[in-house]
Motif scaffolding. Structure first.
Motif, PDB file in Angstrom:
ATOM      1  N   LEU A  97      15.925 -30.952 -28.054  1.00 39.14           N
ATOM      2  CA  LEU A  97      17.310 -31.321 -28.329  1.00 39.14           C
ATOM      3  C   LEU A  97      18.333 -30.352 -27.741  1.00 39.14           C
ATOM      4  O   LEU A  97      19.493 -30.711 -27.568  1.00 39.14           O
ATOM      5  CB  LEU A  97      17.522 -31.433 -29.840  1.00 39.14           C
ATOM      6  N   SER A  98      17.916 -29.130 -27.451  1.00 38.32           N
ATOM      7  CA  SER A  98      18.852 -28.160 -26.871  1.00 38.32           C
ATOM      8  C   SER A  98      19.026 -28.412 -25.379  1.00 38.32           C
ATOM      9  O   SER A  98      18.078 -28.766 -24.680  1.00 38.32           O
ATOM     10  CB  SER A  98      18.342 -26.735 -27.091  1.00 38.32           C
ATOM     11  N   THR A  99      20.234 -28.210 -24.903  1.00 40.15           N
ATOM     12  CA  THR A  99      20.518 -28.329 -23.466  1.00 40.15           C
ATOM     13  C   THR A  99      20.768 -26.966 -22.824  1.00 40.15           C
ATOM     14  O   THR A  99      20.860 -26.869 -21.601  1.00 40.15           O
ATOM     15  CB  THR A  99      21.742 -29.224 -23.229  1.00 40.15           C
ATOM     16  N   CYS A 100      20.880 -25.917 -23.657  1.00 41.28           N
ATOM     17  CA  CYS A 100      21.013 -24.557 -23.128  1.00 41.28           C
ATOM     18  C   CYS A 100      20.594 -23.584 -24.211  1.00 41.28           C
ATOM     19  O   CYS A 100      20.444 -23.945 -25.387  1.00 41.28           O
ATOM     20  CB  CYS A 100      22.446 -24.272 -22.664  1.00 41.28           C
ATOM     21  N   THR A 101      20.394 -22.340 -23.819  1.00 39.85           N
ATOM     22  CA  THR A 101      20.057 -21.280 -24.754  1.00 39.85           C
ATOM     23  C   THR A 101      20.825 -20.022 -24.389  1.00 39.85           C
ATOM     24  O   THR A 101      21.115 -19.784 -23.211  1.00 39.85           O
ATOM     25  CB  THR A 101      18.547 -20.991 -24.765  1.00 39.85           C
ATOM     26  N   THR A 102      21.150 -19.233 -25.392  1.00 43.58           N
ATOM     27  CA  THR A 102      21.849 -17.971 -25.132  1.00 43.58           C
ATOM     28  C   THR A 102      20.862 -16.850 -24.827  1.00 43.58           C
ATOM     29  O   THR A 102      21.277 -15.718 -24.602  1.00 43.58           O
ATOM     30  CB  THR A 102      22.708 -17.555 -26.338  1.00 43.58           C
ATOM     31  N   CYS A 103      19.555 -17.152 -24.822  1.00 41.19           N
ATOM     32  CA  CYS A 103      18.535 -16.136 -24.592  1.00 41.19           C
ATOM     33  C   CYS A 103      18.136 -16.065 -23.126  1.00 41.19           C
ATOM     34  O   CYS A 103      18.194 -17.070 -22.406  1.00 41.19           O
ATOM     35  CB  CYS A 103      17.311 -16.407 -25.454  1.00 41.19           C
ATOM     36  N   GLN A 104      17.709 -14.891 -22.700  1.00 39.09           N
ATOM     37  CA  GLN A 104      17.326 -14.689 -21.302  1.00 39.09           C
ATOM     38  C   GLN A 104      16.176 -15.593 -20.866  1.00 39.09           C
ATOM     39  O   GLN A 104      16.237 -16.165 -19.781  1.00 39.09           O
ATOM     40  CB  GLN A 104      16.974 -13.222 -21.069  1.00 39.09           C
ATOM     41  N   PRO A 105      15.100 -15.784 -21.673  1.00 36.11           N
ATOM     42  CA  PRO A 105      14.045 -16.722 -21.258  1.00 36.11           C
ATOM     43  C   PRO A 105      14.565 -18.156 -21.334  1.00 36.11           C
ATOM     44  O   PRO A 105      14.984 -18.621 -22.396  1.00 36.11           O
ATOM     45  CB  PRO A 105      12.930 -16.488 -22.278  1.00 36.11           C
ATOM     46  N   LYS A 162      10.110 -17.499 -17.455  1.00 39.41           N
ATOM     47  CA  LYS A 162      11.245 -17.942 -16.652  1.00 39.41           C
ATOM     48  C   LYS A 162      12.528 -17.403 -17.281  1.00 39.41           C
ATOM     49  O   LYS A 162      12.710 -17.483 -18.493  1.00 39.41           O
ATOM     50  CB  LYS A 162      11.295 -19.463 -16.593  1.00 39.41           C
ATOM     51  N   THR A 163      13.404 -16.867 -16.446  1.00 38.34           N
ATOM     52  CA  THR A 163      14.614 -16.255 -16.978  1.00 38.34           C
ATOM     53  C   THR A 163      15.876 -16.850 -16.357  1.00 38.34           C
ATOM     54  O   THR A 163      15.833 -17.500 -15.312  1.00 38.34           O
ATOM     55  CB  THR A 163      14.603 -14.735 -16.735  1.00 38.34           C
ATOM     56  N   GLN A 164      16.983 -16.610 -17.011  1.00 40.01           N
ATOM     57  CA  GLN A 164      18.286 -17.044 -16.514  1.00 40.01           C
ATOM     58  C   GLN A 164      19.232 -15.845 -16.506  1.00 40.01           C
ATOM     59  O   GLN A 164      19.013 -14.864 -17.212  1.00 40.01           O
ATOM     60  CB  GLN A 164      18.852 -18.159 -17.392  1.00 40.01           C
ATOM     61  N   PRO A 165      20.297 -15.898 -15.715  1.00 37.32           N
ATOM     62  CA  PRO A 165      21.227 -14.765 -15.650  1.00 37.32           C
ATOM     63  C   PRO A 165      22.076 -14.657 -16.902  1.00 37.32           C
ATOM     64  O   PRO A 165      22.218 -15.613 -17.679  1.00 37.32           O
ATOM     65  CB  PRO A 165      22.081 -15.093 -14.425  1.00 37.32           C
ATOM     66  N   ILE A 166      22.649 -13.467 -17.100  1.00 34.23           N
ATOM     67  CA  ILE A 166      23.487 -13.239 -18.266  1.00 34.23           C
ATOM     68  C   ILE A 166      24.678 -14.190 -18.285  1.00 34.23           C
ATOM     69  O   ILE A 166      25.116 -14.632 -19.354  1.00 34.23           O
ATOM     70  CB  ILE A 166      23.943 -11.766 -18.312  1.00 34.23           C
TER      71      ILE A 166
END
Length: 341
Positions: free
Chosen positions: A68-76, A303-307
């Motif tokens: 259900l989430s479309t984004c996360t505030t966490c690095q992974p 897998k990570t995403q930028p800050i």
């Protein structure tokens, strides 16, 4: 020992997974879908990180965080879990309050508030991390600590909930069970380490604690065995929340009797009521794959995403009230008269 030194030492030999990552703020709101599902507002204010499917009611089986989430505030980028703790306030001499903001840890200085999260197979200083663990299952949830604890004896039931008075951003010791009594130059770090033994059956329990246990003897750090009632070893989940106290460190603003001025959002001035909540939401078997990898912090399967992406993820507050982010407020949100212990 400084964090950079820990990472450097970890490179000397292969290890199994220990991961450490930052999570920006998702929202600060008076909601608690674990203890008070569906109640809007909940009794006290929380600061929340993780997936943006967070909402007042998140019953097991009815709310798939990863789906259900479309984004996360966490690095992974595969971690849509939700993690939260109470919010912290400064109480002025005249009895008014202002919320203390969070800041990023070493290595995550650009993140928007939030906290640092660890998943460990052995304790932080063990670079081999050889103890195999079973990752949490879909629907898993737990909490640790109690907001009603008001004495050290009550707080000692949860041995790994502590505070560190940061002299600089690399300070890690000593740890105390109650709030620091003196100003902390680099902030107050709240440390929450969850139990590591699971009953292997229930992803939750009525009190959200009983399906988990501490080791039968020894500690997680000493690799104590799990009790027969809770035989499955899971990762140790740990939060580090750094509250930026810089604006509140002038002793002239502290209580005239010399007592410390910080108070949890539920009215606790002792610090013994420290507690945290967790709803598992990693996508598919991504957490288990990471735990099975030989890595220390930098894991190829994570897998990570930028800050910037972490900071861009947020949800609006459901409860419209003044939470002390601007001017001073007369009482803690949801705590009439804010009677301080």
């Amino acid at each position: 020992m400084q964090w950079n030194s820990l990472v450097a030492l970890a490179l000397v030999a292969p290890s199994h997974a220990l991961i450490r990552f930052g999570c920006s703020q998702l929202v600060v709101d008076r909601l608690d879908p674990l203890v008070n599902p569906g109640l809007t507002p909940s009794p006290h204010l929380h600061q929340i990180i993780g997936g943006n499917s967070f909402q007042p009611s998140m019953k097991p089986g009815e709310h798939d965080l990863a789906a259900l989430s479309t984004c996360t505030t966490c690095q992974p980028s595969d971690d849509f879990s939700n993690y939260w703790t109470a919010a912290l306030f400064f109480r002025a001499r005249n009895g008014t309050y202002k919320r203390v903001p969070q800041k990023g840890n070493v290595g995550f200085e650009g993140q928007k508030g939030g906290m640092t999260v660890y998943y460990m197979q052995n304790h932080l200083g063990d670079f081999q991390q050889k103890s195999k663990v079973t990752a949490f299952k879909p629907g898993f949830r737990m909490l640790i600590g109690s907001p009603t604890a008001s004495t050290k004896e009550e707080a000692d039931k949860y041995p790994q909930l502590t505070y560190t008075c940061l002299q600089d951003m690399n300070t890690r010791f000593p740890e105390t069970k109650d709030f620091p009594k003196k100003p902390c130059p680099a902030g107050i770090m709240v440390n929450l380490r969850f139990p590591t033994c699971w009953d292997g059956v229930n992803v939750d329990s009525p009190d959200h604690i009983s399906h988990m246990s501490y080791p039968a003897n020894g500690t997680f750090e000493s690799q104590g065995p799990c009790p027969a009632s809770h035989p499955v070893r899971v990762p140790q989940l740990m939060y580090e929340v750094i509250f930026e106290t810089k604006a509140f460190n002038n002793k002239a603003d502290w209580p005239a009797d010399g007592s410390q001025p910080f108070v949890w959002s539920f009215g606790d001035r002792t610090g013994y009521g420290n507690h945290g909540d967790y709803l598992f939401g990693w996508k598919n078997d991504s957490l288990q794959k990471i735990m099975d990898e030989e890595c220390y912090v930098n894991c190829q399967t994570m897998k990570t995403q930028p800050i910037s992406a972490m900071n861009a993820c947020s949800v609006g507050r459901k409860v419209d009230e003044d939470i002390g982010d601007g001017g001073w407020i007369e009482s803690l949100p949801g705590v009439p008269n804010s009677k301080i212990r």
